[in-house]
Design a protein around this motif. Structure first.
Motif, short mmCIF file in Angstrom:
data_model
loop_
_atom_site.label_atom_id
_atom_site.label_comp_id
_atom_site.label_asym_id
_atom_site.label_seq_id
_atom_site.Cartn_x
_atom_site.Cartn_y
_atom_site.Cartn_z
N LEU A 309 -11.43 21.66 20.42
CA LEU A 309 -11.30 23.25 19.78
C LEU A 309 -12.58 23.79 20.37
O LEU A 309 -12.53 25.06 20.83
N GLY A 310 -13.54 22.70 20.79
CA GLY A 310 -14.92 23.40 21.07
C GLY A 310 -14.92 23.78 22.53
O GLY A 310 -15.10 24.62 23.07
N LEU A 311 -14.17 22.81 23.23
CA LEU A 311 -13.70 23.16 24.79
C LEU A 311 -13.07 24.51 24.97
O LEU A 311 -13.45 25.08 25.80
N GLU A 312 -12.09 24.58 24.09
CA GLU A 312 -11.12 25.80 24.11
C GLU A 312 -12.22 26.99 23.92
O GLU A 312 -11.86 27.93 24.67
N GLU A 329 -4.52 3.20 19.14
CA GLU A 329 -4.53 3.81 18.18
C GLU A 329 -4.05 5.20 18.60
O GLU A 329 -4.47 5.61 19.75
N SER A 330 -3.15 5.84 17.91
CA SER A 330 -2.67 7.21 18.58
C SER A 330 -3.50 8.63 17.97
O SER A 330 -3.75 8.60 16.88
N ILE A 331 -3.92 9.05 19.04
CA ILE A 331 -4.91 10.33 18.72
C ILE A 331 -4.13 11.63 19.50
O ILE A 331 -3.82 11.32 20.50
N GLU A 332 -3.91 12.56 18.69
CA GLU A 332 -3.25 13.78 19.12
C GLU A 332 -4.23 14.98 19.11
O GLU A 332 -5.02 15.12 18.73
N LEU A 333 -3.71 15.59 20.50
CA LEU A 333 -4.68 16.94 20.70
C LEU A 333 -4.05 17.74 19.83
O LEU A 333 -2.98 17.76 19.36
N PRO A 334 -5.09 18.72 19.25
CA PRO A 334 -4.79 19.79 18.19
C PRO A 334 -3.36 20.58 19.04
O PRO A 334 -3.30 20.81 19.97
#
Length: 478
Positions: A309-312, A329-334
Protein backbone atom coordinates in the motif's frame (compact mmCIF):
# COMPACT_ATOMS: atom_id res chain seq x y z
CA UNK A 1 66.95 -16.80 -12.40
CA UNK A 2 63.44 -15.86 -11.16
CA UNK A 3 61.64 -18.55 -9.22
CA UNK A 4 58.61 -19.89 -11.11
CA UNK A 5 55.40 -19.66 -9.15
CA UNK A 6 53.83 -22.93 -8.24
CA UNK A 7 50.19 -23.40 -9.04
CA UNK A 8 48.17 -23.60 -5.82
CA UNK A 9 45.27 -25.95 -5.25
CA UNK A 10 42.58 -24.07 -3.26
CA UNK A 11 39.49 -25.76 -1.83
CA UNK A 12 36.46 -23.53 -1.14
CA UNK A 13 33.69 -24.48 1.27
CA UNK A 14 30.94 -21.82 1.64
CA UNK A 15 27.99 -21.99 4.05
CA UNK A 16 24.74 -23.38 2.54
CA UNK A 17 23.23 -20.01 1.61
CA UNK A 18 23.35 -18.48 -1.86
CA UNK A 19 24.34 -15.11 -0.34
CA UNK A 20 27.53 -16.95 0.69
CA UNK A 21 27.87 -19.44 -2.20
CA UNK A 22 27.73 -16.90 -5.06
CA UNK A 23 30.38 -14.44 -3.66
CA UNK A 24 32.57 -17.44 -2.81
CA UNK A 25 32.26 -18.73 -6.39
CA UNK A 26 32.98 -15.22 -7.71
CA UNK A 27 36.16 -15.12 -5.61
CA UNK A 28 37.13 -18.61 -6.85
CA UNK A 29 36.60 -17.61 -10.49
CA UNK A 30 38.75 -14.49 -10.07
CA UNK A 31 41.56 -16.42 -8.36
CA UNK A 32 41.54 -18.93 -11.23
CA UNK A 33 41.14 -16.33 -13.97
CA UNK A 34 43.75 -13.85 -12.79
CA UNK A 35 46.34 -16.14 -11.22
CA UNK A 36 45.81 -19.56 -12.80
CA UNK A 37 45.39 -21.41 -9.50
CA UNK A 38 43.19 -24.54 -9.32
CA UNK A 39 39.93 -24.38 -7.39
CA UNK A 40 37.88 -27.21 -5.85
CA UNK A 41 34.49 -25.66 -5.11
CA UNK A 42 32.64 -27.78 -2.56
CA UNK A 43 28.92 -27.81 -1.82
CA UNK A 44 25.94 -30.15 -1.95
CA UNK A 45 24.59 -31.63 -5.22
CA UNK A 46 21.50 -29.44 -5.51
CA UNK A 47 23.43 -26.26 -4.72
CA UNK A 48 26.11 -27.12 -7.28
CA UNK A 49 23.39 -27.79 -9.88
CA UNK A 50 21.89 -24.34 -9.21
CA UNK A 51 25.16 -22.45 -9.77
CA UNK A 52 25.48 -20.12 -12.74
CA UNK A 53 27.48 -21.55 -15.64
CA UNK A 54 31.26 -21.25 -15.14
CA UNK A 55 32.80 -19.15 -17.97
CA UNK A 56 34.69 -21.30 -20.48
CA UNK A 57 38.02 -19.47 -19.91
CA UNK A 58 38.18 -20.62 -16.25
CA UNK A 59 36.10 -23.82 -16.36
CA UNK A 60 39.20 -26.08 -16.77
CA UNK A 61 40.63 -24.69 -13.50
CA UNK A 62 37.46 -25.11 -11.40
CA UNK A 63 36.27 -28.51 -10.18
CA UNK A 64 32.77 -28.59 -8.71
CA UNK A 65 32.72 -31.08 -5.83
CA UNK A 66 29.37 -32.51 -4.70
CA UNK A 67 29.09 -33.78 -1.11
CA UNK A 68 25.62 -35.28 -0.49
CA UNK A 69 23.87 -33.58 2.45
CA UNK A 70 23.19 -36.08 5.27
CA UNK A 71 19.54 -36.67 6.20
CA UNK A 72 18.34 -34.81 9.30
CA UNK A 73 14.91 -35.00 10.95
CA UNK A 74 12.85 -31.80 10.54
CA UNK A 75 14.77 -30.86 7.38
CA UNK A 76 12.56 -31.18 4.27
CA UNK A 77 13.79 -33.41 1.47
CA UNK A 78 15.81 -31.52 -1.19
CA UNK A 79 16.39 -28.62 1.23
CA UNK A 80 20.09 -27.88 0.77
CA UNK A 81 20.24 -24.09 1.20
CA UNK A 82 18.73 -21.48 3.51
CA UNK A 83 16.45 -20.31 0.68
CA UNK A 84 14.78 -23.77 0.72
CA UNK A 85 13.54 -23.53 4.32
CA UNK A 86 11.74 -21.11 6.65
CA UNK A 87 14.02 -19.25 9.08
CA UNK A 88 13.23 -21.43 12.13
CA UNK A 89 14.40 -24.58 10.25
CA UNK A 90 17.92 -23.18 9.56
CA UNK A 91 19.40 -24.74 12.76
CA UNK A 92 18.52 -28.19 11.28
CA UNK A 93 20.35 -27.22 8.09
CA UNK A 94 23.34 -26.44 10.33
CA UNK A 95 23.10 -29.96 11.83
CA UNK A 96 23.20 -31.46 8.30
CA UNK A 97 26.09 -29.13 7.39
CA UNK A 98 28.03 -30.21 10.51
CA UNK A 99 27.58 -33.84 9.41
CA UNK A 100 29.56 -33.04 6.26
CA UNK A 101 32.62 -33.16 8.53
CA UNK A 102 33.51 -36.75 7.61
CA UNK A 103 33.02 -36.59 3.80
CA UNK A 104 34.82 -33.22 3.69
CA UNK A 105 37.75 -34.63 5.74
CA UNK A 106 38.00 -37.55 3.30
CA UNK A 107 37.99 -35.20 0.31
CA UNK A 108 40.72 -33.02 1.86
CA UNK A 109 42.81 -36.08 2.70
CA UNK A 110 42.66 -37.48 -0.83
CA UNK A 111 42.92 -34.22 -2.78
CA UNK A 112 45.50 -32.52 -0.51
CA UNK A 113 44.82 -28.81 -1.30
CA UNK A 114 47.28 -26.10 -0.23
CA UNK A 115 44.51 -23.91 1.19
CA UNK A 116 40.90 -24.24 2.26
CA UNK A 117 38.87 -21.03 2.11
CA UNK A 118 35.96 -21.67 4.49
CA UNK A 119 32.95 -19.89 5.96
CA UNK A 120 31.88 -19.08 9.55
CA UNK A 121 29.75 -22.21 10.04
CA UNK A 122 32.26 -25.15 10.08
CA UNK A 123 33.76 -24.49 13.52
CA UNK A 124 35.12 -28.07 13.43
CA UNK A 125 37.10 -27.58 10.20
CA UNK A 126 40.28 -25.66 11.21
CA UNK A 127 41.73 -28.45 13.43
CA UNK A 128 41.08 -31.06 10.68
CA UNK A 129 42.78 -28.90 8.02
CA UNK A 130 45.70 -28.07 10.36
CA UNK A 131 46.26 -31.78 11.06
CA UNK A 132 46.43 -32.40 7.28
CA UNK A 133 48.89 -29.52 6.76
CA UNK A 134 46.32 -27.43 4.85
CA UNK A 135 46.39 -23.65 5.37
CA UNK A 136 43.10 -22.01 6.38
CA UNK A 137 41.45 -18.74 5.35
CA UNK A 138 38.04 -17.61 6.62
CA UNK A 139 36.17 -15.79 3.84
CA UNK A 140 33.53 -13.49 5.31
CA UNK A 141 30.62 -12.24 3.20
CA UNK A 142 29.82 -10.10 6.26
CA UNK A 143 31.44 -6.70 5.84
CA UNK A 144 34.09 -5.24 8.16
CA UNK A 145 31.75 -3.03 10.24
CA UNK A 146 29.53 -6.06 10.96
CA UNK A 147 32.52 -8.20 11.97
CA UNK A 148 33.74 -5.42 14.28
CA UNK A 149 30.28 -5.21 15.85
CA UNK A 150 30.13 -9.00 16.39
CA UNK A 151 33.55 -8.74 18.02
CA UNK A 152 36.84 -10.65 18.07
CA UNK A 153 37.26 -14.10 19.71
CA UNK A 154 38.07 -12.96 23.22
CA UNK A 155 34.77 -11.08 23.45
CA UNK A 156 32.80 -13.92 21.94
CA UNK A 157 34.05 -16.40 24.54
CA UNK A 158 32.31 -17.22 27.79
CA UNK A 159 35.42 -16.57 29.90
CA UNK A 160 35.75 -13.24 31.62
CA UNK A 161 38.51 -11.24 33.16
CA UNK A 162 41.41 -13.66 32.60
CA UNK A 163 44.89 -12.35 31.73
CA UNK A 164 44.24 -12.73 28.01
CA UNK A 165 40.44 -12.84 28.09
CA UNK A 166 37.99 -9.94 28.12
CA UNK A 167 37.31 -7.56 30.93
CA UNK A 168 33.98 -8.68 32.48
CA UNK A 169 32.66 -5.23 31.55
CA UNK A 170 33.08 -6.09 27.86
CA UNK A 171 30.98 -9.26 27.99
CA UNK A 172 27.66 -8.69 26.22
CA UNK A 173 25.07 -10.64 28.15
CA UNK A 174 22.11 -8.26 27.97
CA UNK A 175 19.96 -7.17 25.04
CA UNK A 176 20.90 -3.54 25.84
CA UNK A 177 24.55 -4.30 24.97
CA UNK A 178 23.59 -4.73 21.30
CA UNK A 179 21.80 -1.39 20.83
CA UNK A 180 24.94 0.67 21.57
CA UNK A 181 28.38 0.59 19.87
CA UNK A 182 30.70 -2.06 21.41
CA UNK A 183 33.34 -0.74 23.82
CA UNK A 184 36.14 -1.85 21.49
CA UNK A 185 34.99 0.63 18.79
CA UNK A 186 37.14 3.72 19.53
CA UNK A 187 35.36 6.20 17.20
CA UNK A 188 31.76 7.53 17.06
CA UNK A 189 29.42 5.11 15.27
CA UNK A 190 25.70 4.72 14.64
CA UNK A 191 26.17 1.14 13.48
CA UNK A 192 24.07 -0.60 16.14
CA UNK A 193 20.99 -2.78 16.29
CA UNK A 194 17.53 -1.41 16.99
CA UNK A 195 15.77 -3.01 20.01
CA UNK A 196 13.52 -5.21 17.80
CA UNK A 197 16.57 -6.45 15.86
CA UNK A 198 18.60 -7.06 19.03
CA UNK A 199 15.86 -9.40 20.26
CA UNK A 200 16.32 -11.55 17.13
CA UNK A 201 20.12 -11.34 17.29
CA UNK A 202 20.11 -12.40 20.93
CA UNK A 203 19.05 -15.86 19.74
CA UNK A 204 22.43 -16.15 17.93
CA UNK A 205 24.28 -15.82 21.23
CA UNK A 206 22.61 -18.95 22.56
CA UNK A 207 22.98 -22.53 21.38
CA UNK A 208 20.26 -23.49 18.87
CA UNK A 209 19.06 -26.93 17.73
CA UNK A 210 22.48 -27.47 16.08
CA UNK A 211 24.03 -27.62 19.59
CA UNK A 212 26.15 -24.46 19.31
CA UNK A 213 25.49 -20.75 18.82
CA UNK A 214 26.51 -18.77 15.74
CA UNK A 215 28.79 -16.70 17.98
CA UNK A 216 30.56 -19.89 19.06
CA UNK A 217 31.04 -20.83 15.38
CA UNK A 218 32.65 -17.44 14.70
CA UNK A 219 34.90 -17.71 17.74
CA UNK A 220 36.22 -21.19 16.87
CA UNK A 221 36.78 -20.25 13.23
CA UNK A 222 38.74 -17.12 14.24
CA UNK A 223 40.87 -19.13 16.65
CA UNK A 224 41.70 -21.78 14.05
CA UNK A 225 42.13 -19.83 10.84
CA UNK A 226 45.30 -18.09 9.55
CA UNK A 227 43.83 -15.28 7.43
CA UNK A 228 40.48 -13.47 7.43
CA UNK A 229 39.36 -12.38 3.95
CA UNK A 230 36.47 -9.90 3.85
CA UNK A 231 34.11 -8.97 1.00
CA UNK A 232 34.74 -5.24 1.23
CA UNK A 233 37.33 -2.61 0.31
CA UNK A 234 39.24 0.27 1.89
CA UNK A 235 37.34 2.84 -0.19
CA UNK A 236 34.11 1.87 1.60
CA UNK A 237 35.21 0.76 5.08
CA UNK A 238 38.78 1.91 5.79
CA UNK A 239 38.30 2.69 9.50
CA UNK A 240 36.47 -0.61 10.11
CA UNK A 241 39.05 -2.69 8.25
CA UNK A 242 41.86 -1.00 10.18
CA UNK A 243 40.06 -1.60 13.48
CA UNK A 244 39.39 -5.26 12.68
CA UNK A 245 43.06 -5.69 11.76
CA UNK A 246 43.95 -4.37 15.24
CA UNK A 247 41.41 -6.66 16.97
CA UNK A 248 42.74 -9.87 15.39
CA UNK A 249 46.26 -11.31 15.73
CA UNK A 250 46.21 -12.65 12.13
CA UNK A 251 46.20 -10.90 8.71
CA UNK A 252 42.90 -9.29 7.67
CA UNK A 253 42.60 -8.98 3.88
CA UNK A 254 39.88 -7.11 1.98
CA UNK A 255 39.17 -9.06 -1.23
CA UNK A 256 37.12 -6.31 -2.85
CA UNK A 257 33.36 -6.18 -3.30
CA UNK A 258 33.27 -9.07 -5.81
CA UNK A 259 30.60 -7.48 -8.02
CA UNK A 260 28.85 -10.39 -9.76
CA UNK A 261 29.43 -10.94 -13.45
CA UNK A 262 26.34 -10.76 -15.66
CA UNK A 263 25.04 -14.32 -16.02
CA UNK A 264 24.04 -15.92 -19.25
CA UNK A 265 20.68 -17.55 -18.61
CA UNK A 266 19.14 -20.48 -20.44
CA UNK A 267 16.54 -19.89 -23.18
CA UNK A 268 13.64 -19.90 -20.75
CA UNK A 269 15.33 -17.27 -18.60
CA UNK A 270 16.26 -15.17 -21.62
CA UNK A 271 12.61 -15.09 -22.68
CA UNK A 272 11.80 -13.96 -19.10
CA UNK A 273 14.18 -11.03 -19.55
CA UNK A 274 12.59 -10.22 -22.94
CA UNK A 275 9.21 -9.82 -21.21
CA UNK A 276 10.62 -7.76 -18.33
CA UNK A 277 12.77 -5.53 -20.55
CA UNK A 278 9.78 -4.78 -22.83
CA UNK A 279 7.94 -3.32 -19.83
CA UNK A 280 11.02 -1.44 -18.53
CA UNK A 281 11.72 0.00 -22.00
CA UNK A 282 8.27 1.66 -21.96
CA UNK A 283 9.02 3.48 -18.70
CA UNK A 284 10.56 6.92 -18.48
CA UNK A 285 14.33 6.94 -17.89
CA UNK A 286 15.18 7.11 -14.16
CA UNK A 287 11.58 6.76 -12.95
CA UNK A 288 11.11 3.16 -11.72
CA UNK A 289 11.74 1.72 -8.26
CA UNK A 290 12.84 -1.92 -8.17
CA UNK A 291 11.60 -3.83 -5.11
CA UNK A 292 13.28 -7.10 -4.07
CA UNK A 293 13.76 -8.47 -0.58
CA UNK A 294 16.01 -11.42 -1.44
CA UNK A 295 15.22 -15.11 -1.48
CA UNK A 296 15.07 -15.64 2.30
CA UNK A 297 13.06 -12.74 3.68
CA UNK A 298 9.49 -13.60 4.62
CA UNK A 299 7.62 -10.48 5.76
CA UNK A 300 4.48 -10.98 7.84
CA UNK A 301 1.15 -10.41 6.10
CA UNK A 302 0.87 -7.05 7.88
CA UNK A 303 4.36 -5.93 6.73
CA UNK A 304 3.53 -7.12 3.24
CA UNK A 305 0.30 -5.09 3.15
CA UNK A 306 2.01 -1.91 4.37
CA UNK A 307 4.79 -2.27 1.80
CA UNK A 308 2.31 -2.85 -1.03
CA UNK A 309 0.00 0.00 0.00
CA UNK A 310 3.01 2.29 0.51
CA UNK A 311 4.18 1.50 -3.03
CA UNK A 312 0.69 2.32 -4.28
CA UNK A 313 0.48 5.55 -2.25
CA UNK A 314 3.91 6.74 -3.44
CA UNK A 315 2.70 7.11 -7.03
CA UNK A 316 6.07 5.78 -8.27
CA UNK A 317 6.27 3.28 -11.15
CA UNK A 318 7.56 -0.01 -9.67
CA UNK A 319 8.84 -3.46 -10.58
CA UNK A 320 8.37 -5.83 -7.62
CA UNK A 321 10.25 -9.13 -7.78
CA UNK A 322 8.22 -11.24 -5.39
CA UNK A 323 9.69 -14.64 -4.61
CA UNK A 324 7.35 -17.31 -3.27
CA UNK A 325 8.68 -18.40 0.10
CA UNK A 326 10.20 -21.86 0.55
CA UNK A 327 8.15 -22.46 3.66
CA UNK A 328 5.00 -22.36 1.53
CA UNK A 329 3.33 -19.73 3.78
CA UNK A 330 0.71 -18.01 1.72
CA UNK A 331 0.91 -14.22 1.67
CA UNK A 332 -1.70 -12.30 -0.26
CA UNK A 333 -1.46 -8.92 -1.95
CA UNK A 334 -4.01 -6.38 -0.62
CA UNK A 335 -7.37 -6.74 -2.34
CA UNK A 336 -7.54 -4.84 -5.63
CA UNK A 337 -3.85 -3.79 -5.43
CA UNK A 338 -2.84 -5.13 -8.85
CA UNK A 339 -5.94 -3.68 -10.49
CA UNK A 340 -5.37 -0.23 -8.97
CA UNK A 341 -1.66 -0.16 -9.94
CA UNK A 342 -2.10 -1.75 -13.39
CA UNK A 343 0.14 -0.07 -15.97
CA UNK A 344 2.15 1.73 -13.29
CA UNK A 345 3.65 -1.31 -11.60
CA UNK A 346 4.36 -4.99 -12.07
CA UNK A 347 4.38 -7.74 -9.45
CA UNK A 348 6.64 -10.45 -10.87
CA UNK A 349 6.39 -13.81 -9.09
CA UNK A 350 8.83 -15.86 -11.19
CA UNK A 351 12.62 -15.79 -11.38
CA UNK A 352 13.88 -12.25 -12.04
CA UNK A 353 17.38 -11.37 -13.35
CA UNK A 354 18.29 -8.77 -10.70
CA UNK A 355 21.60 -7.75 -12.29
CA UNK A 356 19.94 -6.98 -15.64
CA UNK A 357 17.01 -5.16 -14.01
CA UNK A 358 19.28 -2.94 -11.90
CA UNK A 359 21.38 -2.12 -14.97
CA UNK A 360 18.32 -0.87 -16.92
CA UNK A 361 18.22 2.91 -17.40
CA UNK A 362 14.58 3.20 -16.26
CA UNK A 363 15.54 2.14 -12.71
CA UNK A 364 16.47 4.91 -10.27
CA UNK A 365 15.78 3.42 -6.82
CA UNK A 366 15.86 0.04 -5.11
CA UNK A 367 13.83 -1.09 -2.08
CA UNK A 368 16.23 -3.63 -0.58
CA UNK A 369 16.55 -5.87 2.49
CA UNK A 370 20.20 -4.67 2.64
CA UNK A 371 21.90 -7.95 1.78
CA UNK A 372 25.54 -6.95 1.14
CA UNK A 373 25.52 -8.64 -2.30
CA UNK A 374 22.34 -6.80 -3.37
CA UNK A 375 23.85 -3.50 -2.19
CA UNK A 376 26.99 -4.29 -4.22
CA UNK A 377 24.90 -4.93 -7.35
CA UNK A 378 22.86 -1.75 -6.92
CA UNK A 379 25.87 0.52 -6.48
CA UNK A 380 27.54 -0.84 -9.60
CA UNK A 381 24.80 1.05 -11.44
CA UNK A 382 24.40 4.00 -9.04
CA UNK A 383 20.90 3.08 -7.83
CA UNK A 384 19.64 5.00 -4.79
CA UNK A 385 18.63 2.74 -1.90
CA UNK A 386 15.45 2.57 0.16
CA UNK A 387 16.48 0.38 3.09
CA UNK A 388 14.19 -2.20 4.68
CA UNK A 389 16.38 -4.61 6.70
CA UNK A 390 14.87 -7.72 8.33
CA UNK A 391 17.41 -10.20 9.76
CA UNK A 392 21.06 -10.88 10.60
CA UNK A 393 23.56 -8.25 9.51
CA UNK A 394 21.02 -6.31 7.39
CA UNK A 395 20.25 -3.72 10.07
CA UNK A 396 23.96 -2.99 10.58
CA UNK A 397 24.47 -2.59 6.81
CA UNK A 398 21.50 -0.20 6.69
CA UNK A 399 23.09 1.98 9.41
CA UNK A 400 26.46 1.95 7.56
CA UNK A 401 24.74 3.13 4.36
CA UNK A 402 22.80 5.82 6.23
CA UNK A 403 26.06 7.03 7.83
CA UNK A 404 27.49 7.31 4.31
CA UNK A 405 24.25 9.06 3.10
CA UNK A 406 24.01 6.31 0.50
CA UNK A 407 20.48 5.26 1.40
CA UNK A 408 17.48 6.02 3.59
CA UNK A 409 15.88 3.53 5.97
CA UNK A 410 12.09 3.21 6.05
CA UNK A 411 11.25 4.34 9.62
CA UNK A 412 10.05 1.58 11.96
CA UNK A 413 8.88 1.47 15.56
CA UNK A 414 11.93 0.84 17.78
CA UNK A 415 10.28 -1.85 19.91
CA UNK A 416 8.44 -4.10 17.46
CA UNK A 417 9.89 -3.06 14.07
CA UNK A 418 6.49 -2.29 12.54
CA UNK A 419 6.26 0.28 9.73
CA UNK A 420 3.39 2.01 7.97
CA UNK A 421 2.32 2.53 4.35
CA UNK A 422 2.76 6.30 4.94
CA UNK A 423 6.42 5.87 5.98
CA UNK A 424 7.02 3.62 2.93
CA UNK A 425 5.43 6.15 0.54
CA UNK A 426 7.23 9.11 2.09
CA UNK A 427 10.67 7.43 1.99
CA UNK A 428 10.13 6.30 -1.61
CA UNK A 429 9.18 9.79 -2.76
CA UNK A 430 12.15 11.31 -0.87
CA UNK A 431 14.73 8.98 -2.43
CA UNK A 432 13.12 8.74 -5.89
CA UNK A 433 12.09 12.29 -6.73
CA UNK A 434 12.05 14.94 -3.97
CA UNK A 435 14.60 17.77 -4.16
CA UNK A 436 15.74 16.96 -0.57
CA UNK A 437 16.55 13.42 -1.73
CA UNK A 438 18.98 14.57 -4.44
CA UNK A 439 21.89 14.01 -2.02
CA UNK A 440 21.07 10.27 -1.90
CA UNK A 441 20.75 9.97 -5.67
CA UNK A 442 24.07 11.80 -6.11
CA UNK A 443 25.81 9.68 -3.47
CA UNK A 444 24.58 6.47 -5.17
CA UNK A 445 26.01 7.65 -8.51
CA UNK A 446 29.28 8.49 -6.74
CA UNK A 447 29.38 4.90 -5.43
CA UNK A 448 29.73 3.54 -8.99
CA UNK A 449 33.31 4.87 -9.05
CA UNK A 450 34.10 2.30 -6.34
CA UNK A 451 31.57 -0.51 -6.79
CA UNK A 452 31.58 -0.34 -10.59
CA UNK A 453 35.36 -0.10 -10.92
CA UNK A 454 36.26 -3.71 -11.78
CA UNK A 455 39.99 -2.99 -12.03
CA UNK A 456 40.10 -1.47 -8.54
CA UNK A 457 38.15 -4.43 -7.11
CA UNK A 458 40.29 -7.03 -8.91
CA UNK A 459 43.46 -5.52 -7.45
CA UNK A 460 42.21 -6.58 -4.02
CA UNK A 461 41.90 -10.19 -5.22
CA UNK A 462 45.44 -10.01 -6.63
CA UNK A 463 46.81 -8.80 -3.27
CA UNK A 464 44.91 -11.52 -1.41
CA UNK A 465 46.29 -14.24 -3.70
CA UNK A 466 49.84 -12.90 -3.22
CA UNK A 467 49.27 -13.31 0.52
CA UNK A 468 48.18 -16.94 0.00
CA UNK A 469 51.17 -17.64 -2.27
CA UNK A 470 53.72 -16.11 0.14
CA UNK A 471 52.25 -17.95 3.12
CA UNK A 472 52.45 -21.30 1.30
CA UNK A 473 56.05 -20.66 0.27
CA UNK A 474 56.97 -20.04 3.93
CA UNK A 475 55.05 -23.17 5.06
CA UNK A 476 56.69 -25.31 2.35
CA UNK A 477 60.19 -24.04 3.10
CA UNK A 478 59.58 -24.35 6.86
Amino acid sequence: MAETKQQLHIAMFPWLAFGHIIPSLELGKLIAQRKGHRISFISTPRNIDRLPKIPSDVAPLITLVKLPLPHVDNLPENAEATMDVPHHIIPYLKIAHDRLQEPLSKFLETSNPDWIIHDFAPYWLPPIAARLGISRAFFSVFNASTLCFIGPPKWLSSSSGTADGPDPGFKRTELEHFIVPPKWVPFPSKIVYRPYEAKKLFENTEANASGVSDFFRFMMVYLGTEVVAIKTCMEVEAEWLNLFGELLPIPVAPVGLLPPSPQEGNDNRDSTWDTISKWLNKQEKGSVVYVALGSEIRPSQEEFNELALGLEQSGCPFFWALRKSAGGESIELPEGFEKRTKGRGIVWTGWAPQFKILSHESIVGFVTHCGWSSVTEAFQFGRALILLPFIGDQGLIARLLEERQAGVEIPRKEEDGSFTRESVAQTLRLVMKDVEGQIYRDKAKEMTTIFGNKELQHRYVDKFVELLEKHRQIVTKG
